[in-house]
Design a protein around this motif. Structure first.
Motif, PDB file in Angstrom:
ATOM      1  N   UNK A 212       3.524  -1.944  -1.956  1.00 29.02           N
ATOM      2  CA  UNK A 212       2.310  -2.730  -1.748  1.00 29.02           C
ATOM      3  C   UNK A 212       2.392  -4.032  -2.532  1.00 29.02           C
ATOM      4  N   UNK A 213       1.874  -5.095  -1.931  1.00 23.24           N
ATOM      5  CA  UNK A 213       1.740  -6.360  -2.644  1.00 23.24           C
ATOM      6  C   UNK A 213       0.429  -6.306  -3.407  1.00 23.24           C
ATOM      7  N   UNK A 214       0.404  -6.945  -4.565  1.00 19.79           N
ATOM      8  CA  UNK A 214      -0.771  -6.836  -5.427  1.00 19.79           C
ATOM      9  C   UNK A 214      -0.915  -8.089  -6.286  1.00 19.79           C
ATOM     10  N   UNK A 215      -2.082  -8.182  -6.935  1.00 20.47           N
ATOM     11  CA  UNK A 215      -2.357  -9.290  -7.845  1.00 20.47           C
ATOM     12  C   UNK A 215      -2.995  -8.750  -9.117  1.00 20.47           C
TER      13      UNK A 215
ATOM     14  N   UNK B 240      -3.201  -4.299   3.178  1.00 15.41           N
ATOM     15  CA  UNK B 240      -2.071  -3.420   3.464  1.00 15.41           C
ATOM     16  C   UNK B 240      -2.243  -2.769   4.818  1.00 15.41           C
ATOM     17  N   UNK B 241      -1.144  -2.216   5.311  1.00 15.60           N
ATOM     18  CA  UNK B 241      -1.207  -1.415   6.533  1.00 15.60           C
ATOM     19  C   UNK B 241      -2.104  -0.211   6.267  1.00 15.60           C
TER      20      UNK B 241
ATOM     21  N   UNK C  32      10.157  -9.490   2.527  1.00 13.88           N
ATOM     22  CA  UNK C  32       9.055  -8.572   2.810  1.00 13.88           C
ATOM     23  C   UNK C  32       9.390  -7.170   2.330  1.00 13.88           C
ATOM     24  N   UNK C  33       8.364  -6.369   2.095  1.00 13.14           N
ATOM     25  CA  UNK C  33       8.643  -4.996   1.681  1.00 13.14           C
ATOM     26  C   UNK C  33       9.298  -4.244   2.821  1.00 13.14           C
TER      27      UNK C  33
ATOM     28  N   UNK D 127      -5.894   4.253  -6.924  1.00 16.50           N
ATOM     29  CA  UNK D 127      -6.797   4.453  -5.795  1.00 16.50           C
ATOM     30  C   UNK D 127      -6.354   3.558  -4.653  1.00 16.50           C
ATOM     31  N   UNK D 128      -7.046   3.631  -3.537  1.00 10.76           N
ATOM     32  CA  UNK D 128      -6.671   2.857  -2.370  1.00 10.76           C
ATOM     33  C   UNK D 128      -6.846   1.359  -2.525  1.00 10.76           C
ATOM     34  N   UNK D 129      -7.582   0.935  -3.556  1.00 15.78           N
ATOM     35  CA  UNK D 129      -7.822  -0.499  -3.762  1.00 15.78           C
ATOM     36  C   UNK D 129      -6.897  -1.120  -4.802  1.00 15.78           C
TER      37      UNK D 129
END
Length: 183
Positions: A134-137, A153-154, A28-29, A99-101
């Protein structure tokens, strides 16, 4: 398909490290805060002092707690840097839209649609530097770059990214106004 909020994005250059997730287990991060915040706990205690205590005591205690909170952030930053070093990842300055997304990287080589990533960003925000993970795709790859969306995310992490975006936009706007006033 579920509806995701969209966020304003800014074009910037930031230190970033990208980990490609391997099949199977992935650690985990690092937590946004290492352990629990002693400053926050102490602030709760100060709040219970009530009105019997002189205001200067509360002000002095809050000033000390501000220092403790700053030191906690520094320890957290060192912890995250150690995690990156352990994983043999370097933060490299890269141009991106953030950005936040999610984000857009302006280099497409080596990424595939659907690939899972862990992104580490060093954000200069709120009068400090925050290393967020952050985890991302990867959702698209084209000649203009790679589009990456963040997984859930948190809220604190998204708040930092959005705060950075607004601070960055404000600075850019101020530069534009200063340049037009100088002309």
């Amino acid at each position: 398909m579920e509806s995701r909020p969209t966020y304003f994005r800014v074009n910037t250059v930031l230190p970033i490290a990208i980990e490609r997730k391997q099949e199977g287990e992935h650690p985990p991060p690092p937590a946004l805060v290492v352990g629990h915040s002693l400053a926050a706990e102490a602030r709760d205690q100060v709040a219970t002092l009530g009105s019997r205590q002189p205001d200067q005591y509360r002000e002095a205690l809050n000033a000390v707690l501000d220092v403790v909170e700053t030191l906690e952030r520094q320890v957290e930053m060192l912890h995250r840097r150690m995690v990156l070093d352990f994983r043999k990842l370097d933060l490299v300055r890269r141009r991106l839209d953030l950005g936040g997304d999610g984000l857009r990287l302006f280099e497409a080589e080596g990424y595939a649609r659907g690939e899972q990533l862990r992104v580490h960003l060093l954000l200069p925000v709120r009068s400090g530097r925050n290393l967020v993970t952050v985890d991302a795709e990867v959702v698209s790859v084209d000649e203009n770059g790679v589009e990456v969306v963040f997984s859930e995310q948190e809220p604190e992490v998204i708040d930092l990214i959005v705060a950075f975006s607004f601070e960055h936009q404000r600075k850019e706007r101020r530069r534009e106004l200063d340049a037009s006033n100088a002309s």
